[in-house]
Design a protein around this motif. Structure first.
Motif, short mmCIF file in Angstrom:
data_model
loop_
_atom_site.label_atom_id
_atom_site.label_comp_id
_atom_site.label_asym_id
_atom_site.label_seq_id
_atom_site.Cartn_x
_atom_site.Cartn_y
_atom_site.Cartn_z
N PRO A 295 0.99 -1.25 -0.38
CA PRO A 295 0.00 0.07 0.22
C PRO A 295 1.37 1.39 0.10
CG PRO A 295 0.44 -0.74 2.28
CD PRO A 295 1.51 -1.87 1.26
N LEU A 296 0.30 1.92 0.17
CA LEU A 296 0.38 3.31 0.13
C LEU A 296 1.44 3.66 1.74
CD1 LEU A 296 -1.26 6.16 -1.09
CD2 LEU A 296 -0.03 5.38 -2.47
N LEU A 297 2.85 4.17 1.56
CA LEU A 297 3.91 4.68 2.66
C LEU A 297 4.42 5.80 3.84
CD1 LEU A 297 5.99 3.03 4.48
CD2 LEU A 297 6.97 3.14 2.98
N GLU A 298 4.05 5.72 4.76
CA GLU A 298 4.23 7.67 4.86
C GLU A 298 5.17 7.16 5.53
OE1 GLU A 298 0.79 10.46 7.02
OE2 GLU A 298 1.73 8.75 8.68
N THR A 299 6.55 7.92 6.53
CA THR A 299 7.07 7.73 6.66
C THR A 299 8.00 8.66 7.77
OG1 THR A 299 8.76 7.73 5.46
CG2 THR A 299 8.39 5.74 5.82
N LEU A 300 6.78 9.57 8.50
CA LEU A 300 7.76 10.87 9.32
C LEU A 300 8.48 10.97 9.97
CD1 LEU A 300 3.58 11.34 9.88
CD2 LEU A 300 4.87 12.43 8.02
N ALA A 301 8.93 9.80 10.99
CA ALA A 301 9.86 9.62 11.70
C ALA A 301 10.74 9.29 11.49
CB ALA A 301 9.95 8.10 12.77
N ALA A 302 11.03 8.96 9.96
CA ALA A 302 12.30 8.47 9.18
C ALA A 302 12.32 10.53 8.50
CB ALA A 302 12.54 7.97 8.35
N ASP A 303 11.22 10.62 7.91
CA ASP A 303 12.12 11.57 7.18
C ASP A 303 12.27 13.23 8.35
OD1 ASP A 303 10.41 10.60 4.87
OD2 ASP A 303 8.16 11.30 5.97
N LYS A 304 11.34 13.00 9.73
CA LYS A 304 12.55 14.89 10.59
C LYS A 304 13.24 14.49 10.57
CE LYS A 304 10.47 16.41 14.70
NZ LYS A 304 9.90 15.91 15.83
N VAL A 305 14.39 12.93 10.58
CA VAL A 305 15.20 12.72 10.98
C VAL A 305 16.50 12.88 9.88
CG1 VAL A 305 15.06 11.90 13.49
CG2 VAL A 305 15.26 10.53 11.21
N GLY A 306 15.78 13.08 8.41
CA GLY A 306 16.82 12.81 6.75
C GLY A 306 17.40 11.42 6.67
N PHE A 307 16.11 11.07 6.88
CA PHE A 307 16.38 9.53 5.76
C PHE A 307 15.57 10.17 4.40
CE2 PHE A 307 16.82 7.74 9.84
CZ PHE A 307 17.66 7.03 9.68
N ARG A 308 15.95 9.72 3.25
CA ARG A 308 15.56 9.92 1.94
C ARG A 308 15.17 8.83 1.50
NH1 ARG A 308 14.11 13.79 4.43
NH2 ARG A 308 14.69 16.08 4.90
N HIS A 309 14.01 9.25 0.29
CA HIS A 309 13.83 8.24 -1.06
C HIS A 309 15.00 8.83 -1.89
CE1 HIS A 309 10.93 10.77 -2.59
NE2 HIS A 309 10.25 9.96 -1.37
N ASP A 310 14.29 7.81 -3.50
CA ASP A 310 15.07 8.12 -4.79
C ASP A 310 14.51 9.28 -5.65
OD1 ASP A 310 17.56 5.99 -5.36
OD2 ASP A 310 15.75 4.69 -4.60
N VAL A 311 13.45 10.12 -5.14
CA VAL A 311 13.06 11.23 -5.36
C VAL A 311 12.07 10.28 -6.43
CG1 VAL A 311 12.78 13.17 -6.69
CG2 VAL A 311 14.93 12.94 -5.25
N ASP A 312 12.09 9.70 -7.28
CA ASP A 312 11.04 9.24 -8.45
C ASP A 312 11.46 7.87 -9.02
OD1 ASP A 312 12.68 9.95 -10.94
OD2 ASP A 312 12.61 11.73 -10.66
N LEU A 313 10.71 7.72 -9.76
CA LEU A 313 11.55 5.49 -9.86
C LEU A 313 11.84 5.69 -11.39
CD1 LEU A 313 10.47 3.63 -10.35
CD2 LEU A 313 7.97 3.54 -11.93
N ASN A 314 12.58 6.68 -12.53
CA ASN A 314 12.88 6.52 -13.29
C ASN A 314 14.18 6.76 -12.63
OD1 ASN A 314 11.22 6.92 -15.57
ND2 ASN A 314 11.15 9.33 -15.38
N ASN A 315 14.49 7.93 -12.02
CA ASN A 315 15.41 8.34 -11.13
C ASN A 315 16.06 6.66 -10.16
OD1 ASN A 315 18.42 10.10 -9.96
ND2 ASN A 315 17.39 9.74 -7.96
N LEU A 316 14.94 5.68 -9.75
CA LEU A 316 15.43 4.56 -9.45
C LEU A 316 16.59 3.19 -9.86
CD1 LEU A 316 13.13 3.27 -6.99
CD2 LEU A 316 14.62 1.70 -8.53
#
Length: 325
Positions: A295-316
């Motif tokens: 499903p959709l994912l919300e990662t507020l705790a990780a976002d708050k301390v600076g963890f990040r994803h790949d931005v978009d699928l093309n970049n991944l």
């Protein structure tokens, strides 16, 4: 600073090792000693000791607690990346091996850290590579408060590790951080026991213009991150200040949620292939149940301390095959 990496000969471990060797630091701290642990080492991870940085390879059984204590008791450790594990399919096939490595070896490492802290006052940062397998059956929306219902032994083992990392941190014996890793792309073609290997195979094969049979339907949705993104998050996990973590030591890493059809489109766009003609779909019910109902994912705790994803699928998908990790 002394850094230890367990599972250093694995897919993620090799990339993390190479990054630390190329940069010579973790965060803003210089690395003076790098100890690499695994059952055995490939020729690619040769001794790369240089002036100011000693690299030591230790091959052995991580489930042998006396070997671990003897190996790691010689030099105090500052940062530990505990990546070693017996993954999903293999842990299902060999229950005893899975528990010995995934639970017993983790506990031995934590006890070694406890002894070091009590003896020297030097409390190590302990970065535990957990997994999204801890969730098991997921609701329509996953957040930091989603109950854990692992459906495989591997996920259950990771839950145990998270709980013990939290407890040892509470007791002041380690500065722990458990990071729930999603699928990591793109793994090399190898028999690793990973049931999700097809997610790597599809990028590698279709990017080269090869036909591919996908074991999930076009509409099925999954989570994944590129290997470079995972390395960035592991290093950030080791460098983030303890004061920013408070009592929360477990983080579901931000990652991208996408359908297989979206992934195929991205591969075609990035690598200039007619991907939709190259890919056919033959869903495997077990594979789709495990990896295609995310499903959709919300990662507020990780976002708050600076963890990040790949931005978009093309970049991944672009970063997934990038060799300069």
């Amino acid at each position: 600073m002394h850094v230890l990496i367990t599972g250093a000969n694995g897919f993620v471990g090799q990339a993390l090792t190479k990054h630390i060797l190329s940069q010579g630091c973790v965060g803003d701290r210089r690395v003076s000693r790098l100890t690499l642990l695994d059952r055995q080492f490939d020729g690619g991870l040769v001794d790369q000791s240089t002036d100011g940085l000693v690299v030591e390879h230790q091959g052995g059984d991580l489930a042998d607690d006396q070997w671990l204590k003897d190996t790691l008791g010689r030099f105090p450790m500052d940062v530990i990346f505990h990546l070693a594990s017996i993954p999903g399919g293999m842990a299902e096939q060999n229950d005893e091996l899975g528990r010995r490595v995934n639970i017993d070896a983790t506990m031995t490492l934590l006890e070694i850290c406890k002894a070091q802290t009590e003896l020297t006052g030097r409390k190590p940062v302990f970065v535990f590579a957990s997994s999204i397998a801890v969730f098991g059956i997921m609701p329509d929306w996953v957040s930091d408060n989603t109950p854990l219902k692992p459906q495989m032994s591997y996920g259950a083992h990771k839950v145990v590790g998270e709980v013990m990392v939290n407890d040892f941190s509470r007791r002041g014996w380690i500065d722990g951080r458990s990071l729930r890793l999603p699928g990591v792309l793109a793994r090399p073609p190898a028999e690793t026991g990973q049931l999700s290997a097809f997610l790597s195979d599809i990028i590698r094969e279709v990017s080269q213009g090869h036909a591919f049979v996908c074991p999930m339907s076009a509409e099925s949705k999954t989570w994944a991150s590129s290997l470079p993104n995972i390395i960035e998050n592991l290093l950030h996990g080791a460098a983030v200040e303890e004061s920013k973590l408070k009592s929360n030591r477990t983080f579901t890493l931000p990652t991208l949620c996408f359908s297989m059809a979206q992934m195929v489109d991205a591969i075609g766009l990035v690598y200039q292939q007619n991907a939709n003609e190259l890919v056919s779909y033959e869903p495997n019910p077990m594979i789709e149940k495990l990896f295609g109902c995310f499903p959709l994912l919300e990662t507020l705790a990780a976002d708050k301390v600076g963890f990040r994803h790949d931005v978009d699928l093309n970049n991944l998908v672009r970063r997934a095959l990038f060799k300069g990790h």
